[in-house]
Design a protein around this motif. Structure first.
Motif, short mmCIF file in Angstrom:
data_model
loop_
_atom_site.label_atom_id
_atom_site.label_comp_id
_atom_site.label_asym_id
_atom_site.label_seq_id
_atom_site.Cartn_x
_atom_site.Cartn_y
_atom_site.Cartn_z
N VAL A 280 0.84 -1.20 0.00
CA VAL A 280 0.00 0.00 0.00
C VAL A 280 0.87 1.25 0.00
O VAL A 280 0.64 2.19 -0.77
CB VAL A 280 -0.94 0.01 1.22
N ARG A 281 1.90 1.25 0.82
CA ARG A 281 2.73 2.46 0.96
C ARG A 281 3.49 2.80 -0.31
O ARG A 281 3.77 3.97 -0.58
CB ARG A 281 3.71 2.29 2.13
N ARG A 282 3.84 1.81 -1.12
CA ARG A 282 4.60 2.11 -2.33
C ARG A 282 3.76 2.89 -3.35
O ARG A 282 4.30 3.50 -4.27
CB ARG A 282 5.12 0.82 -2.95
N GLU A 283 2.43 2.87 -3.19
CA GLU A 283 1.56 3.62 -4.09
C GLU A 283 1.40 5.08 -3.67
O GLU A 283 0.87 5.89 -4.42
CB GLU A 283 0.17 2.97 -4.16
N SER A 300 -2.43 10.25 -4.26
CA SER A 300 -2.24 9.03 -3.48
C SER A 300 -3.56 8.28 -3.33
O SER A 300 -3.60 7.04 -3.42
CB SER A 300 -1.67 9.37 -2.10
N ALA A 301 -4.63 9.03 -3.08
CA ALA A 301 -5.95 8.40 -2.96
C ALA A 301 -6.33 7.71 -4.27
O ALA A 301 -6.89 6.60 -4.27
CB ALA A 301 -6.99 9.44 -2.58
N ARG A 302 -6.03 8.36 -5.40
CA ARG A 302 -6.34 7.75 -6.70
C ARG A 302 -5.55 6.47 -6.91
O ARG A 302 -6.09 5.46 -7.38
CB ARG A 302 -6.03 8.75 -7.82
N GLU A 303 -4.25 6.49 -6.57
CA GLU A 303 -3.42 5.31 -6.80
C GLU A 303 -3.89 4.14 -5.94
O GLU A 303 -3.87 2.99 -6.38
CB GLU A 303 -1.95 5.63 -6.49
N ILE A 304 -4.32 4.42 -4.72
CA ILE A 304 -4.85 3.35 -3.87
C ILE A 304 -6.13 2.78 -4.47
O ILE A 304 -6.34 1.56 -4.49
CB ILE A 304 -5.09 3.88 -2.44
#
Length: 732
Positions: A280-283, A300-304
């Motif tokens: 999760v953190r790598r995104e 970051s929200a989009r990538e998650i």
């Protein structure tokens, strides 16, 4: 002194079960609690307010207390409701308006609508007091947008018209129109005045639009506040002041407190019970120690959301500022979502047993494959890799098997993807004797049936005879292939771009296969280099509201014919292609040998461009956003040698698009509203080019972690051609 009576039970009359449940939650009248006249009055007001919100403005509520003879000093509470039907608006009368007509103002109003207004046929017609007050505010906001900052409601009244209908009277004072005379900035040191004026996008002489001013200062993605917050100034504040008003002109003074830059202290992830924390953190684009950035937080929200492992509709991200030390904690409250897919189907059709088994694991961990102790369930999980295996059969007529693996972070340190996939399929043809009652032509595609132009008694035979007995093992097409791909995220032109390269090998074997124009017997091979450039900025992969998706794909094979010393023109003539000679039942050995030699190695270039855009037609931050999706596609399949057009990789255009990715070694292109393959020009050599244009209106019905349902209305057009040079993109 006598103690207050207590509630023995509560009885509800005149309401539906759902209404009763809602009212019970609001009243909190529990058995054993005291009951007083004050509590009764309060309950009456709550119930009236509840029904008023639902449009029952004339609802009568009567609460009576009845002694419980079996329990001393206890009372039954009887709640009786007569809703009297919903109150609706008959007419809206507006006075004092000159700038905006009655019709325009009624379109500004959202919730209080006349029952006879056909333009708002599907809008709310019931009268709700709070909605009415909100609509009055919308009228003033509309005038403020047009520069009428002094506009006000002089008076308003709601008058009964007849049973359950009311008339609404609104009197306005529009005031005068104002313009911006001057804009000055106070307190700015990070950006100079010229830079801030450029970002603001408003200048002296413009209409004083208060809504636009607020957007350019605070809410737009490229607003003044974004410029500061993307540079760490989380504690920044800006207050617009109307400094001077003279005549119809206003001097604006924009006072700001920039404050210190804030750095990220902690990034806390809650609700993740599927992935390893590092996955999760790598995104994330925000990390401890870095300057705070609003755009990086949104990204970051989009990538998650793009990972598919969390519900984007229930994602809550909270910055928690610490003014004392100039830092901010970022809290990501996530809700895990299972997105593995298992498909099992079985049935019986004219061909015999029909079935499919497909398993897709989206949180696979290949490094833990040999460590059963680390398994979560029956497979190793946690790395966010995708592993898919599937098998499909249509009895003896069709079998297909595929296997694929994708690691979006190959090596775990950079967002470089590695993909490996393989497939095998075998399709079997139908014995020609099955259609002996008619002059069946297997190449007469483009009609309403995939089996060509056969009607009358032959059409009945198709359903009445035992189709599975027509299986012909001497007619088949076998295909197999393997592809390895490597992808990389790019930072230019922007960081939404990706580039992928792949290398694959495809193998084809045909025997008496009547369904391809250029080839009937033989074995073919092809090495394929794939290059793909894409840009994906959509916000949500399930129900997309904003963003776009573009891709440009090029697949090429080596020009093998340049290195094979053959007379391709003579072989082309010997094959009978273009004369239909190769399709006769008495095909010569010479023609067969010619086609086998020509297509021993397949060569082609294939270029495809696809574009999708998503435009929200209502508030994009709402859960129930109406979205317009537009799509444009073009595909071209060309050859290096005019005598060696590829028999495979052509376009099968028309229909529902559910015929599989590759039917008879072709790519399926849906075109709704038409029969499958109807636009594929079979008689003249398959589809070597296509275009498709689409507009869709999406409207959601259910957006839940496990279930997403939305409807769409579409307009679509397209076409296909037998040669790249014949393409006419807008001949649809």
């Amino acid at each position: 002194v006598r103690p207050q009576p207590r509630i023995s039970d509560v009885h509800y009359y005149g309401m539906k079960k759902g209404e009763r449940d809602d009212i019970q939650k609001r009243l909190q009248l529990m058995k054993g609690n005291q009951i007083t006249q004050n509590i009764v009055n309060r309950a009456t007001d709550i119930i009236k307010q509840y029904y008023s919100e639902k449009g029952f403005g004339k609802a009568d509520v009567k609460i009576t207390l009845e002694e419980d003879l079996s329990n001393k000093n206890e009372m039954f509470v009887n709640i009786n409701v007569d809703k009297h039907g919903k109150v609706k608006v008959h007419k809206i009368y507006i006075d004092g308006n000159k700038v905006l007509s009655d019709g325009k103002l009624k379109r500004v109003i959202k919730k209080t609508n006349e029952g006879s207004n056909l333009w708002k046929l599907f809008s709310q017609k019931k009268f709700v007091e709070q909605d009415y007050r909100d609509d009055l505010s919308r009228i003033i906001q509309k005038y403020n947008e047009l520069g009428y900052r002094d506009a006000k409601i002089v008076s308003d009244s709601v008058v009964p018209y007849e049973d359950n209908k009311v008339d609404v009277y609104i009197t306005l004072d529009e005031g005068q129109k104002y313009y911006i005379n001057n804009i000055s900035w106070v307190g700015n040191t990070i950006y100079n005045t010229d830079q801030l004026n450029y970002i603001l996008g408003m200048k002296p002489g413009d209409v004083y639009n208060q809504k636009e001013l607020d957007k350019r200062l605070n809410t737009d993605d490229d607003a003044v506040s974004s410029a500061y917050m993307d540079n760490g100034y989380l504690f920044y504040q800006l207050v617009p002041i109307e400094k001077n008003i003279h005549g119809d002109s206003i001097d604006l003074e924009l006072r700001m407190f920039e404050g210190p830059q804030a750095r990220v202290n902690k990034v806390v992830i809650n609700g993740n019970d599927r992935l390893y924390e590092k996955v999760v953190r790598r995104e994330l684009r925000v990390k401890p120690g870095e300057l705070f950035s609003k755009s990086d937080l949104i990204r970051s929200a989009r990538e998650i959301a793009q990972t598919g492992h969390f519900d984007p509709e229930n994602m809550d991200i909270k910055p928690e500022p610490n003014p004392d030390n100039g830092t901010v904690d970022l809290i990501f409250n996530l809700q895990s979502k299972n997105n593995d897919q298992i498909e099992l189907s079985a049935g019986w059709g004219q061909t015999g047993i029909i079935g499919k088994v497909s398993l897709k694991f989206t949180n696979f961990s290949i490094k833990n494959l040999l460590k059963p102790s680390s398994y979560k369930g029956i497979i190793p999980q946690g790395e966010g890799q995708t592993f898919t295996i599937s098998a499909q059969t249509n009895a003896k007529y069709y079998q297909a098997y595929s296997l694929s693996f994708l690691d979006p972070w190959f090596g775990g340190k950079r967002p470089n993807s590695l993909s490996v996939s393989g497939y095998y399929s075998r399709q079997t043809g139908v014995n020609s004797n099955f259609y002996s009652r008619n002059s069946y032509n297997p190449y007469a595609f483009g009609t309403s049936s995939i089996y060509g132009s056969y009607y009358g008694s032959s059409y009945s035979d198709y359903y009445q005879q035992q189709y599975q007995n027509a299986y012909d093992p001497d007619k088949y097409l076998q295909m197999a292939g393997i592809t390895v791909g490597f992808g990389k995220r790019l930072n230019w032109p922007d960081n939404y771009f990706t580039f992928t390269a792949s290398l694959g090998f495809n193998w084809y074997k045909l025997k008496n296969w009547d369904y391809l124009y250029y080839m009937r017997n033989g074995t073919s091979n092809a090495f394929v280099l794939g290059l793909s450039l894409g840009r994906n900025s959509i916000d949500n992969p399930i129900y997309t509201r904003t963003g776009s998706n573009f891709s440009l794909d090029l697949n090429i094979t080596p020009p093998v014919s340049l290195f094979r010393n053959k007379n391709w023109e003579q072989l082309y003539k010997d094959s009978g292609i273009g004369t239909n000679a190769m399709y006769t039942s008495n095909q010569t050995a010479k023609a067969t040998a010619a086609t086998q030699e020509m297509y021993k190695w397949i060569e082609y270039w294939k270029l495809k461009f696809k574009a999708r855009t998503y435009t929200p037609l209502s508030d994009p931050n709402s859960k129930w956003t109406l979205v317009l999706m537009t799509r444009a596609e073009i595909g071209l399949l060309g050859s290096y040698n005019k005598y060696l057009k590829s028999p495979f990789e052509t376009f099968y255009v028309g229909g529902d698009g559910m015929s599989g990715s590759y039917g008879y070694a072709q790519e399926t292109i849906a075109l709704r509203g038409y029969d499958n393959g109807v636009f594929t020009p079979w008689r003249s050599g398959d589809g070597y080019a296509y275009t498709r244009f689409t507009a869709e209106l999406h409207f959601p019905f259910m957006l839940q972690p496990s279930t997403t349902i939305y409807g769409l209305a579409f307009l679509e057009g397209g076409n296909a051609w037998t040669d790249v040079k014949d393409v006419s993109p807008f001949n649809l």
